[in-house]
Enzyme design. Sequence first.
Site, PDB file in Angstrom:
ATOM      1  N   GLY A  16      54.713 -58.150  18.845  1.00 11.32           N
ATOM      2  CA  GLY A  16      53.777 -57.030  18.669  1.00 11.32           C
ATOM      3  C   GLY A  16      52.396 -57.523  18.303  1.00 11.32           C
ATOM      4  N   ALA A  17      51.983 -58.629  18.899  1.00  8.94           N
ATOM      5  CA  ALA A  17      50.742 -59.308  18.478  1.00  8.94           C
ATOM      6  C   ALA A  17      49.521 -58.910  19.296  1.00  8.94           C
ATOM      7  CB  ALA A  17      50.935 -60.827  18.526  1.00  8.94           C
ATOM      8  N   SER A 145      58.685 -52.109   5.299  1.00  8.42           N
ATOM      9  CA  SER A 145      57.686 -51.069   4.994  1.00  8.42           C
ATOM     10  C   SER A 145      58.040 -50.434   3.660  1.00  8.42           C
ATOM     11  CB  SER A 145      57.712 -49.997   6.083  1.00  8.42           C
ATOM     12  OG  SER A 145      56.983 -48.847   5.679  1.00  8.42           O
ATOM     13  N   TYR A 157      62.960 -44.502  10.878  1.00  4.98           N
ATOM     14  CA  TYR A 157      62.109 -45.654  10.526  1.00  4.98           C
ATOM     15  C   TYR A 157      62.493 -46.235   9.155  1.00  4.98           C
ATOM     16  CZ  TYR A 157      57.526 -48.063   9.939  1.00  4.98           C
ATOM     17  OH  TYR A 157      56.512 -48.977   9.750  1.00  4.98           O
ATOM     18  N   THR A 159      65.321 -46.087   7.665  1.00 10.44           N
ATOM     19  CA  THR A 159      66.631 -46.747   7.805  1.00 10.44           C
ATOM     20  C   THR A 159      66.457 -48.129   8.427  1.00 10.44           C
ATOM     21  OG1 THR A 159      67.707 -44.613   8.072  1.00 10.44           O
ATOM     22  CG2 THR A 159      68.926 -46.531   8.858  1.00 10.44           C
ATOM     23  N   LYS A 161      63.748 -49.991   8.449  1.00  8.57           N
ATOM     24  CA  LYS A 161      62.981 -50.886   7.567  1.00  8.57           C
ATOM     25  C   LYS A 161      63.818 -51.351   6.371  1.00  8.57           C
ATOM     26  CE  LYS A 161      59.083 -51.265   9.786  1.00  8.57           C
ATOM     27  NZ  LYS A 161      58.902 -52.488  10.609  1.00  8.57           N
TER      28      LYS A 161
HETATM   29  N1  NAD Z   1      50.396 -49.697   9.816  1.00  5.29           N
HETATM   30  C1  NAD Z   1      51.090 -49.495   8.716  1.00  5.29           C
HETATM   31  O1  NAD Z   1      50.665 -48.737   7.806  1.00  5.29           O
HETATM   32  C2  NAD Z   1      52.415 -50.175   8.507  1.00  5.29           C
HETATM   33  C3  NAD Z   1      53.034 -50.013   7.258  1.00  5.29           C
HETATM   34  C4  NAD Z   1      54.273 -50.622   7.046  1.00  5.29           C
HETATM   35  C5  NAD Z   1      54.854 -51.379   8.039  1.00  5.29           C
HETATM   36  N2  NAD Z   1      54.230 -51.506   9.250  1.00  5.29           N
HETATM   37  C6  NAD Z   1      54.916 -52.310  10.260  1.00  5.29           C
HETATM   38  O2  NAD Z   1      54.097 -53.376  10.652  1.00  5.29           O
HETATM   39  C7  NAD Z   1      54.347 -53.694  12.027  1.00  5.29           C
HETATM   40  C8  NAD Z   1      53.047 -53.637  12.809  1.00  5.29           C
HETATM   41  O3  NAD Z   1      52.477 -52.356  12.675  1.00  5.29           O
HETATM   42  P1  NAD Z   1      51.036 -51.949  13.246  1.00  5.29           P
HETATM   43  O4  NAD Z   1      50.545 -50.888  12.332  1.00  5.29           O
HETATM   44  O5  NAD Z   1      50.220 -53.152  13.517  1.00  5.29           O
HETATM   45  O6  NAD Z   1      51.505 -51.228  14.599  1.00  5.29           O
HETATM   46  P2  NAD Z   1      50.753 -51.023  16.023  1.00  5.29           P
HETATM   47  O7  NAD Z   1      51.364 -49.813  16.599  1.00  5.29           O
HETATM   48  O8  NAD Z   1      49.275 -51.090  15.863  1.00  5.29           O
HETATM   49  O9  NAD Z   1      51.222 -52.340  16.839  1.00  5.29           O
HETATM   50  C9  NAD Z   1      52.566 -52.543  17.159  1.00  5.29           C
HETATM   51  C10 NAD Z   1      52.649 -53.499  18.328  1.00  5.29           C
HETATM   52  O10 NAD Z   1      54.052 -53.674  18.642  1.00  5.29           O
HETATM   53  C11 NAD Z   1      54.180 -53.652  20.048  1.00  5.29           C
HETATM   54  N3  NAD Z   1      55.549 -53.255  20.427  1.00  5.29           N
HETATM   55  C12 NAD Z   1      56.128 -52.041  20.285  1.00  5.29           C
HETATM   56  N4  NAD Z   1      57.362 -52.050  20.797  1.00  5.29           N
HETATM   57  C13 NAD Z   1      57.594 -53.298  21.272  1.00  5.29           C
HETATM   58  C14 NAD Z   1      58.681 -53.907  21.923  1.00  5.29           C
HETATM   59  N5  NAD Z   1      59.814 -53.233  22.195  1.00  5.29           N
HETATM   60  N6  NAD Z   1      58.569 -55.212  22.285  1.00  5.29           N
HETATM   61  C15 NAD Z   1      57.434 -55.905  22.031  1.00  5.29           C
HETATM   62  N7  NAD Z   1      56.356 -55.373  21.415  1.00  5.29           N
HETATM   63  C16 NAD Z   1      56.430 -54.071  21.043  1.00  5.29           C
HETATM   64  C17 NAD Z   1      53.146 -52.616  20.505  1.00  5.29           C
HETATM   65  O11 NAD Z   1      52.863 -52.745  21.891  1.00  5.29           O
HETATM   66  C18 NAD Z   1      51.971 -52.948  19.598  1.00  5.29           C
HETATM   67  O12 NAD Z   1      51.118 -53.919  20.154  1.00  5.29           O
HETATM   68  C19 NAD Z   1      55.395 -52.701  12.505  1.00  5.29           C
HETATM   69  O13 NAD Z   1      56.675 -53.262  12.393  1.00  5.29           O
HETATM   70  C20 NAD Z   1      55.243 -51.557  11.533  1.00  5.29           C
HETATM   71  O14 NAD Z   1      56.410 -50.795  11.454  1.00  5.29           O
HETATM   72  C21 NAD Z   1      53.021 -50.919   9.505  1.00  5.29           C
END
Ligand code: NAD
Length: 256
Positions: A16-17, A145, A157, A159, A161
């Site tokens: 997810g980078a 999370s 979600y 569950t 996390k």
């Molecule tokens: N943003 C927040 O407040 C927050 C808080 C707690 C945890 N998180 C966790 O941190 C992580 C990143 O979150 P973010 O806010 O940067 O999200 P985001 O939505 O900005 O980015 C997520 C990335 O994951 C990729 N992705 C989704 N499904 C995929 C798959 N099946 N295979 C490969 N790539 C895939 C997407 O294309 C995207 O580039 C996630 O696991 C999210 O649950 C985020």
Amino acid sequence: MSEASSTGSRVAIVTGAARGIGAATALRLAQDGCAVGVLDLEESAGKDTVQAIEAAGGRALAVGADVSDAEQVEAAVARVAAELGAPTVLVNNAGVTRDNMLFKMTEADWDVVMNVHLRGAFLMTRAVQKHMIDAKWGRIVNLSSVSALGNRGQANYSTAKAGLQGFTKTLAIELGKFGVTANAIAPGFIQTDMTKATAERIGIPFEDFIAGAAKEIPVQRVGQPEDIAHLVSFFVSEGAGFVSGQVVYAAGGPKA
Ligand SMILES: NC(=O)c1ccc[n+]([C@@H]2O[C@H](COP(=O)([O-])OP(=O)(O)OC[C@H]3O[C@@H](n4cnc5c(N)ncnc54)[C@H](O)[C@@H]3O)[C@@H](O)[C@H]2O)c1
């Protein structure tokens, strides 16, 4: 050699980078000296992150794969190993939300969230661990999370996390004797497309959503992707080899 640069010559994969926390983490690990496999659903989506890493003098490769698909995962890890070298750092960051109150949550909403977070982390870790075991060194960081503690509208979600925390602790136990650590980060509100989509779904302008959230956070601001990348960098560093199976809540303080 500084702590940060001591990670030099390692190969990392960040899922997810293409954007958000994953992109900031990929950039940070590259600054720490890792070559980085920038994995996201589409190879083209990872190009910006790769360009940013290369512009800063680092080495990176964009790879397209759905983390919930075993064949795509195996192929992606093999490609990183062939083109950058054997990966010994893995950040399971790819994530999605499908929020809804339980009575409105569909089976598809449940399944996709389980598949990306849990099946995805399992498949990626299973594919990468052999390289870590060969190297007798490895670092796994899983993105949990604060929602793991329970959050209205996120039965699926929260569950997933919470499940990732159990996964992390079991990895720490099974892989510790091979020099591999596994830790989890549980972020609070981080300003990314994910939280932007939440604001849109509940019909609040993103700036107002951020301002409202910041008031409830002890440090009086929301998090930025770099806040989480910093913690990943610590867990990945050489000096963190005695820290394993831990969950760090990075949320600007506990809930008041
Ligand atoms: N943003 C927040 O407040 C927050 C808080 C707690 C945890 N998180 C966790 O941190 C992580 C990143 O979150 P973010 O806010 O940067 O999200 P985001 O939505 O900005 O980015 C997520 C990335 O994951 C990729 N992705 C989704 N499904 C995929 C798959 N099946 N295979 C490969 N790539 C895939 C997407 O294309 C995207 O580039 C996630 O696991 C999210 O649950 C985020």
